[in-house]
Design an enzyme around this catalytic site. Structure first.
Site, PDB file in Angstrom:
ATOM      1  N   ILE A   1       0.825  -4.212   8.449  1.00 52.81           N
ATOM      2  CA  ILE A   1       0.550  -5.462   9.164  1.00 52.81           C
ATOM      3  C   ILE A   1       0.624  -6.670   8.227  1.00 52.81           C
ATOM      4  O   ILE A   1       0.773  -7.808   8.680  1.00 52.81           O
ATOM      5  CB  ILE A   1      -0.839  -5.374   9.853  1.00 52.81           C
ATOM      6  CG1 ILE A   1      -0.936  -6.320  11.031  1.00 52.81           C
ATOM      7  CG2 ILE A   1      -1.974  -5.590   8.863  1.00 52.81           C
ATOM      8  CD1 ILE A   1      -2.139  -6.058  11.934  1.00 52.81           C
TER       9      ILE A   1
ATOM     10  N   HIS B   1      -2.730   7.452   2.758  1.00 55.27           N
ATOM     11  CA  HIS B   1      -1.448   6.926   3.202  1.00 55.27           C
ATOM     12  C   HIS B   1      -0.575   6.624   2.001  1.00 55.27           C
ATOM     13  O   HIS B   1      -1.059   6.288   0.915  1.00 55.27           O
ATOM     14  CB  HIS B   1      -1.632   5.660   4.051  1.00 55.27           C
ATOM     15  CG  HIS B   1      -2.531   4.641   3.425  1.00 55.27           C
ATOM     16  ND1 HIS B   1      -3.903   4.762   3.438  1.00 55.27           N
ATOM     17  CD2 HIS B   1      -2.262   3.488   2.763  1.00 55.27           C
ATOM     18  CE1 HIS B   1      -4.441   3.727   2.812  1.00 55.27           C
ATOM     19  NE2 HIS B   1      -3.470   2.947   2.384  1.00 55.27           N
TER      20      HIS B   1
HETATM   21  P1  AMP Z   1      -4.742   0.336   1.151  1.00 56.67           P
HETATM   22  O1  AMP Z   1      -5.272  -0.977   0.667  1.00 56.67           O
HETATM   23  O2  AMP Z   1      -3.899   1.073   0.155  1.00 56.67           O
HETATM   24  O3  AMP Z   1      -5.862   1.202   1.703  1.00 56.67           O
HETATM   25  O4  AMP Z   1      -3.737   0.012   2.323  1.00 56.67           O
HETATM   26  C1  AMP Z   1      -4.147  -0.280   3.610  1.00 56.67           C
HETATM   27  C2  AMP Z   1      -3.033  -1.041   4.254  1.00 56.67           C
HETATM   28  O5  AMP Z   1      -3.223  -1.013   5.646  1.00 56.67           O
HETATM   29  C3  AMP Z   1      -2.927  -2.494   3.833  1.00 56.67           C
HETATM   30  O6  AMP Z   1      -1.672  -2.738   3.216  1.00 56.67           O
HETATM   31  C4  AMP Z   1      -3.072  -3.261   5.147  1.00 56.67           C
HETATM   32  O7  AMP Z   1      -2.248  -4.403   5.229  1.00 56.67           O
HETATM   33  C5  AMP Z   1      -2.691  -2.206   6.166  1.00 56.67           C
HETATM   34  N1  AMP Z   1      -3.238  -2.380   7.502  1.00 56.67           N
HETATM   35  C6  AMP Z   1      -4.500  -2.703   7.839  1.00 56.67           C
HETATM   36  N2  AMP Z   1      -4.646  -2.738   9.184  1.00 56.67           N
HETATM   37  C7  AMP Z   1      -3.423  -2.424   9.699  1.00 56.67           C
HETATM   38  C8  AMP Z   1      -2.911  -2.297  11.027  1.00 56.67           C
HETATM   39  N3  AMP Z   1      -3.686  -2.493  12.121  1.00 56.67           N
HETATM   40  N4  AMP Z   1      -1.603  -1.977  11.174  1.00 56.67           N
HETATM   41  C9  AMP Z   1      -0.808  -1.790  10.108  1.00 56.67           C
HETATM   42  N5  AMP Z   1      -1.240  -1.878   8.829  1.00 56.67           N
HETATM   43  C10 AMP Z   1      -2.527  -2.199   8.625  1.00 56.67           C
END
Ligand code: AMP
Ligand code: ZN
Length: 119
Positions: free
Chosen positions: A36, A105
């Site tokens: 996102i 992820h």
């Molecule tokens: P991390 O900081 O490695 O845990 O990555 C989490 C990621 O999830 C971040 O890059 C966010 O931008 C992404 N993220 C958070 N909420 C969403 C969402 N609703 N849809 C897609 N990505 C998201």
């Protein structure tokens, strides 16, 4: 009346379709969708359908799943057309690793050069 149990995990809810996402890939093991808040022209998150908190809590039972996520990243990179130029895969883990969503992820970033080490 029994209410369905709603997962509090953001990515479990995305996998279930309770929260919308722009999916780019899905198979029996994983789902991939656009981040996102993209940090590159392509920024895809590849997540296992079975919840794992983080790489820190993954075990040998998750070996095949972890390999599957990496190969899915490579496949998506080929499909996006930047595999030969190169790309970055990242698994942020726990606080100092910058993990904010505790459903394991793989970030796939591509479409621009990256420096190492990251910040
Ligand atoms: P991390 O900081 O490695 O845990 O990555 C989490 C990621 O999830 C971040 O890059 C966010 O931008 C992404 N993220 C958070 N909420 C969403 C969402 N609703 N849809 C897609 N990505 C998201
Ligand atoms: Zn989850």
């Amino acid at each position: 009346m029994m209410l369905p149990i709603m997962s509090e995990c953001l990515f479990c809810r995305i996998i279930a379709g309770d929260i919308p996402s722009a999916r780019v890939f899905e198979d029996e093991v994983c789902v991939a969708f656009n981040d996102i808040s993209p940090q590159a022209p392509t920024h895809v998150l590849i997540v296992p359908k079975d919840h794992i908190d983080s790489l820190h809590t993954a075990s040998t039972a998750d070996r095949d799943t972890l390999g599957h996520l990496m190969l899915a990243a490579a496949e998506i990179a080929r499909g996006k057309g930047f595999a030969e130029d190169g790309y970055r895969v990242v698994v942020n883990t726990n606080g100092d690793g910058g993990q904010t969503v505790f459903h394991l992820h793989v970030h796939l970033l591509g479409g621009r050069p990256f420096v190492f080490p990251p910040g």
